[in-house]
Structures are given as C-alpha cells and as structure tokens.
Design a protein around this motif. Sequence first.
Motif, PDB file in Angstrom:
ATOM      1  N   MET A   1       0.846  -1.191   0.000  1.00 29.22           N
ATOM      2  CA  MET A   1       0.000   0.000   0.000  1.00 29.22           C
ATOM      3  C   MET A   1       0.886   1.247   0.000  1.00 29.22           C
ATOM      4  O   MET A   1       1.906   1.302   0.688  1.00 29.22           O
ATOM      5  CB  MET A   1      -0.898   0.006   1.236  1.00 29.22           C
ATOM      6  N   GLN A   2       0.456   2.239  -0.754  1.00 24.66           N
ATOM      7  CA  GLN A   2       1.126   3.529  -0.781  1.00 24.66           C
ATOM      8  C   GLN A   2       0.154   4.609  -0.315  1.00 24.66           C
ATOM      9  O   GLN A   2      -1.042   4.581  -0.648  1.00 24.66           O
ATOM     10  CB  GLN A   2       1.574   3.878  -2.209  1.00 24.66           C
ATOM     11  N   LEU A   3       0.661   5.540   0.475  1.00 29.33           N
ATOM     12  CA  LEU A   3      -0.076   6.770   0.722  1.00 29.33           C
ATOM     13  C   LEU A   3       0.375   7.780  -0.329  1.00 29.33           C
ATOM     14  O   LEU A   3       1.561   8.094  -0.431  1.00 29.33           O
ATOM     15  CB  LEU A   3       0.212   7.331   2.106  1.00 29.33           C
ATOM     16  N   LYS A   4      -0.568   8.284  -1.112  1.00 30.14           N
ATOM     17  CA  LYS A   4      -0.268   9.307  -2.104  1.00 30.14           C
ATOM     18  C   LYS A   4      -0.907  10.616  -1.656  1.00 30.14           C
ATOM     19  O   LYS A   4      -2.112  10.668  -1.415  1.00 30.14           O
ATOM     20  CB  LYS A   4      -0.802   8.900  -3.474  1.00 30.14           C
ATOM     21  N   VAL A   5      -0.085  11.641  -1.523  1.00 34.43           N
ATOM     22  CA  VAL A   5      -0.577  12.953  -1.105  1.00 34.43           C
ATOM     23  C   VAL A   5      -0.880  13.773  -2.358  1.00 34.43           C
ATOM     24  O   VAL A   5       0.012  14.084  -3.145  1.00 34.43           O
ATOM     25  CB  VAL A   5       0.457  13.682  -0.229  1.00 34.43           C
ATOM     26  N   ILE A   6      -2.150  14.094  -2.540  1.00 32.04           N
ATOM     27  CA  ILE A   6      -2.554  14.924  -3.687  1.00 32.04           C
ATOM     28  C   ILE A   6      -2.512  16.398  -3.302  1.00 32.04           C
ATOM     29  O   ILE A   6      -2.139  17.261  -4.086  1.00 32.04           O
ATOM     30  CB  ILE A   6      -3.958  14.524  -4.173  1.00 32.04           C
ATOM     31  N   GLY A   7      -2.893  16.690  -2.077  1.00 30.49           N
ATOM     32  CA  GLY A   7      -2.824  18.050  -1.551  1.00 30.49           C
ATOM     33  C   GLY A   7      -3.003  18.010  -0.054  1.00 30.49           C
ATOM     34  O   GLY A   7      -3.694  17.125   0.462  1.00 30.49           O
TER      35      GLY A   7
ATOM     36  N   ARG B   1      -6.578  16.198 -10.699  1.00 27.12           N
ATOM     37  CA  ARG B   1      -5.424  15.764  -9.902  1.00 27.12           C
ATOM     38  C   ARG B   1      -5.684  14.404  -9.253  1.00 27.12           C
ATOM     39  O   ARG B   1      -4.769  13.587  -9.108  1.00 27.12           O
ATOM     40  CB  ARG B   1      -5.106  16.812  -8.838  1.00 27.12           C
ATOM     41  N   ILE B   2      -6.918  14.162  -8.884  1.00 30.13           N
ATOM     42  CA  ILE B   2      -7.296  12.847  -8.350  1.00 30.13           C
ATOM     43  C   ILE B   2      -7.149  11.790  -9.435  1.00 30.13           C
ATOM     44  O   ILE B   2      -6.588  10.712  -9.206  1.00 30.13           O
ATOM     45  CB  ILE B   2      -8.740  12.884  -7.816  1.00 30.13           C
ATOM     46  N   GLN B   3      -7.627  12.093 -10.623  1.00 33.69           N
ATOM     47  CA  GLN B   3      -7.501  11.161 -11.754  1.00 33.69           C
ATOM     48  C   GLN B   3      -6.033  10.844 -12.040  1.00 33.69           C
ATOM     49  O   GLN B   3      -5.663   9.683 -12.244  1.00 33.69           O
ATOM     50  CB  GLN B   3      -8.154  11.761 -13.004  1.00 33.69           C
ATOM     51  N   LYS B   4      -5.212  11.864 -12.048  1.00 32.18           N
ATOM     52  CA  LYS B   4      -3.797  11.678 -12.337  1.00 32.18           C
ATOM     53  C   LYS B   4      -3.124  10.791 -11.294  1.00 32.18           C
ATOM     54  O   LYS B   4      -2.244   9.981 -11.616  1.00 32.18           O
ATOM     55  CB  LYS B   4      -3.092  13.040 -12.402  1.00 32.18           C
ATOM     56  N   ALA B   5      -3.552  10.909 -10.036  1.00 25.37           N
ATOM     57  CA  ALA B   5      -2.930  10.143  -8.946  1.00 25.37           C
ATOM     58  C   ALA B   5      -3.147   8.644  -9.097  1.00 25.37           C
ATOM     59  O   ALA B   5      -2.383   7.841  -8.546  1.00 25.37           O
ATOM     60  CB  ALA B   5      -3.457  10.620  -7.606  1.00 25.37           C
ATOM     61  N   VAL B   6      -4.193   8.248  -9.834  1.00 21.10           N
ATOM     62  CA  VAL B   6      -4.437   6.816 -10.076  1.00 21.10           C
ATOM     63  C   VAL B   6      -4.217   6.478 -11.554  1.00 21.10           C
ATOM     64  O   VAL B   6      -4.786   5.523 -12.071  1.00 21.10           O
ATOM     65  CB  VAL B   6      -5.858   6.392  -9.636  1.00 21.10           C
ATOM     66  N   ASP B   7      -3.366   7.276 -12.204  1.00 17.83           N
ATOM     67  CA  ASP B   7      -3.055   7.055 -13.622  1.00 17.83           C
ATOM     68  C   ASP B   7      -4.328   6.980 -14.458  1.00 17.83           C
ATOM     69  O   ASP B   7      -4.431   6.201 -15.417  1.00 17.83           O
ATOM     70  CB  ASP B   7      -2.225   5.779 -13.797  1.00 17.83           C
ATOM     71  N   PHE B   8      -5.305   7.799 -14.085  1.00 19.71           N
ATOM     72  CA  PHE B   8      -6.581   7.946 -14.797  1.00 19.71           C
ATOM     73  C   PHE B   8      -7.433   6.676 -14.791  1.00 19.71           C
ATOM     74  O   PHE B   8      -8.398   6.573 -15.536  1.00 19.71           O
ATOM     75  CB  PHE B   8      -6.348   8.447 -16.229  1.00 19.71           C
TER      76      PHE B   8
ATOM     77  N   PHE C   1       6.880  12.260   8.548  1.00 18.67           N
ATOM     78  CA  PHE C   1       6.851  12.927   7.257  1.00 18.67           C
ATOM     79  C   PHE C   1       5.927  14.132   7.347  1.00 18.67           C
ATOM     80  O   PHE C   1       4.955  14.123   8.101  1.00 18.67           O
ATOM     81  CB  PHE C   1       6.316  11.988   6.159  1.00 18.67           C
ATOM     82  N   VAL C   2       6.223  15.156   6.577  1.00 16.89           N
ATOM     83  CA  VAL C   2       5.312  16.285   6.427  1.00 16.89           C
ATOM     84  C   VAL C   2       4.695  16.175   5.045  1.00 16.89           C
ATOM     85  O   VAL C   2       5.403  16.194   4.032  1.00 16.89           O
ATOM     86  CB  VAL C   2       6.038  17.633   6.591  1.00 16.89           C
ATOM     87  N   ALA C   3       3.381  16.010   4.991  1.00 11.57           N
ATOM     88  CA  ALA C   3       2.694  15.768   3.725  1.00 11.57           C
ATOM     89  C   ALA C   3       2.882  16.935   2.765  1.00 11.57           C
ATOM     90  O   ALA C   3       2.733  18.095   3.136  1.00 11.57           O
ATOM     91  CB  ALA C   3       1.208  15.538   3.982  1.00 11.57           C
ATOM     92  N   ASP C   4       3.215  16.585   1.525  1.00 10.00           N
ATOM     93  CA  ASP C   4       3.401  17.577   0.476  1.00 10.00           C
ATOM     94  C   ASP C   4       2.861  16.986  -0.813  1.00 10.00           C
ATOM     95  O   ASP C   4       2.996  15.778  -1.066  1.00 10.00           O
ATOM     96  CB  ASP C   4       4.879  17.924   0.322  1.00 10.00           C
ATOM     97  N   ALA C   5       2.244  17.819  -1.631  1.00  9.94           N
ATOM     98  CA  ALA C   5       1.623  17.344  -2.862  1.00  9.94           C
ATOM     99  C   ALA C   5       2.627  16.584  -3.722  1.00  9.94           C
ATOM    100  O   ALA C   5       3.757  17.035  -3.921  1.00  9.94           O
ATOM    101  CB  ALA C   5       1.046  18.512  -3.650  1.00  9.94           C
ATOM    102  N   GLY C   6       2.223  15.415  -4.208  1.00  7.18           N
ATOM    103  CA  GLY C   6       3.081  14.584  -5.041  1.00  7.18           C
ATOM    104  C   GLY C   6       3.865  13.541  -4.267  1.00  7.18           C
ATOM    105  O   GLY C   6       4.473  12.650  -4.868  1.00  7.18           O
ATOM    106  N   MET C   7       3.856  13.633  -2.951  1.00  9.36           N
ATOM    107  CA  MET C   7       4.597  12.686  -2.119  1.00  9.36           C
ATOM    108  C   MET C   7       3.919  11.326  -2.123  1.00  9.36           C
ATOM    109  O   MET C   7       2.691  11.219  -2.126  1.00  9.36           O
ATOM    110  CB  MET C   7       4.671  13.235  -0.694  1.00  9.36           C
ATOM    111  N   SER C   8       4.735  10.265  -2.119  1.00  7.32           N
ATOM    112  CA  SER C   8       4.230   8.898  -2.006  1.00  7.32           C
ATOM    113  C   SER C   8       5.040   8.189  -0.923  1.00  7.32           C
ATOM    114  O   SER C   8       6.268   8.183  -0.963  1.00  7.32           O
ATOM    115  CB  SER C   8       4.354   8.165  -3.340  1.00  7.32           C
TER     116      SER C   8
END
Length: 244
Positions: A1-7, A34-41, A229-236
């Motif tokens: 599992m990955q945590l993906k930070v979108i914002g 941006r949500i779509q992009k995070a799951v490769d559409f 970790f400090v959450a930042d957009a684009g972080m996984s």
Amino acid sequence: MQLKVIGSNSHGNGYLLDNGEEALLIECGVNFSRIQKAVDFDISRIAGCLVSHCHGDHAKYAAQVAKSGIKVFSSAGTFGAIGMQVGYNVIKEGDPFSVGGFRVMPFKIVHDVPEPLCFMIKHADCGVVVFLTDTVYSAYRFEGVDHYLIEANYALDIIDQRIADGKLQKFLRDRILNSHMSIDTCIDFLRANDLSSVKNIVLIHLSDGNSDAARFKTQVARATGKPVFVADAGMSIPFGLRPF
C-alpha cells in the motif's frame, strides 16, 4: 500500500491509500483532474471517498467525484452543508462500514461545522490507519495503529508573533485556535497513545503562515521516536505492515 498525497493545506486536501488494485480517497478538496492523475486515470480502482467535513478545501469536488461513479461517504451534516443531492452515502459516528477491502470506523471530531468526522481505516495491506484532521483535539485513544495521518496546523508562538507583527488579525487567531490542532496538541495526543506498532506518522494540513514544517517534523520525531513525514503534494509513502 502507498499513501499518495494529492494536496495537504488550506488550498485543497486529498489523500489516497492505493495498493495498485484498489484505492481509498480521503478528502476531495483538490481538483478532480489531480485525483484522476494520482491513479493514472484509472478511477475504477477507487473504491470510495471519505469526506471529513464540509469546508471547500476538503469537500469542494464531492459532487464531481460522485458523478464519476465513486461512492462518497460522509455525515448527513456534511452533505446538507454542501447541498449534495445525489451520489452520497451517509455514515455515522461509531458505525463501521466497508468499502472495497477497506474497513472504516468514523469518529467524532471538534470543528466549527455540522457533524465533522474523522476515520480509523483498516486494510490487509497497511494495517490500521488513523486519519485525524481539522479538530481542536481528539477525545479518543487508539491501540494497534500502524500509521497516523494527523493535523499539525499551527504553533501558538508563530501565531502570536504574527499578531505582534500585524500580519494576522485576532479574529483569525481565535478561529484557528478553536477549530484546528496545534503542534503541541498533536504531540500530546501521540504521547498519550500506544505507539508500539506505529510505522509512520504523517503530519498533514500545516497552515501556510502559522507553521514550520522542518521544526514540526523534528519535534514529533523527538517526541515519538518514529519516522515522521510532512505531507506535500506529489509525495508517495510506503504504508506497509513493516518498518522501512
């Protein structure tokens, strides 16, 4: 599992727990593209979306997410406040439910909106995740948690200095103190909980002007002895069941 930070700030919040086969979206305050992009559409693998409360930086795109076919889960108070008429699934404090392979327990938080909720989430690939944001404090303690996503919105000394410098108005200071979690409260909460199984602590929703990411990360790491970790957009971030 990955945590993906979108914002993860007042401009928009969105997080994904994603194992490549199914995903859970937490908050939808970021542009749907941006949500779509995070799951490769491939939005078909998003099992559902949890929304904590009605403020736009958390719920602005709820109707669009629902229209795309993703189930949106939140309280009746939240849906009423955002005027959402279709595509919603009402959940209640203390009533667990399942969405895909995720088991979710909503719990009450302290914020200046109708029926705000946060979530304890369990999945075979990541264990137990506690998502805690936009609250003055937590009335609950948790055991067996593997990962925390927890708000560290501000530091009181930073806010007071901004007041002294004329950069922040007092009514805004008062609103922040009565609706968000400070770094000190965040640390007190973590210390009061059993952290023996915790692999990651992710600090979320830091205020743009009233926080210090590097300082907060250091403070929490020293207080807990855990990876922070400090959450930042684009972080996984890997959210597995073993430390890394």
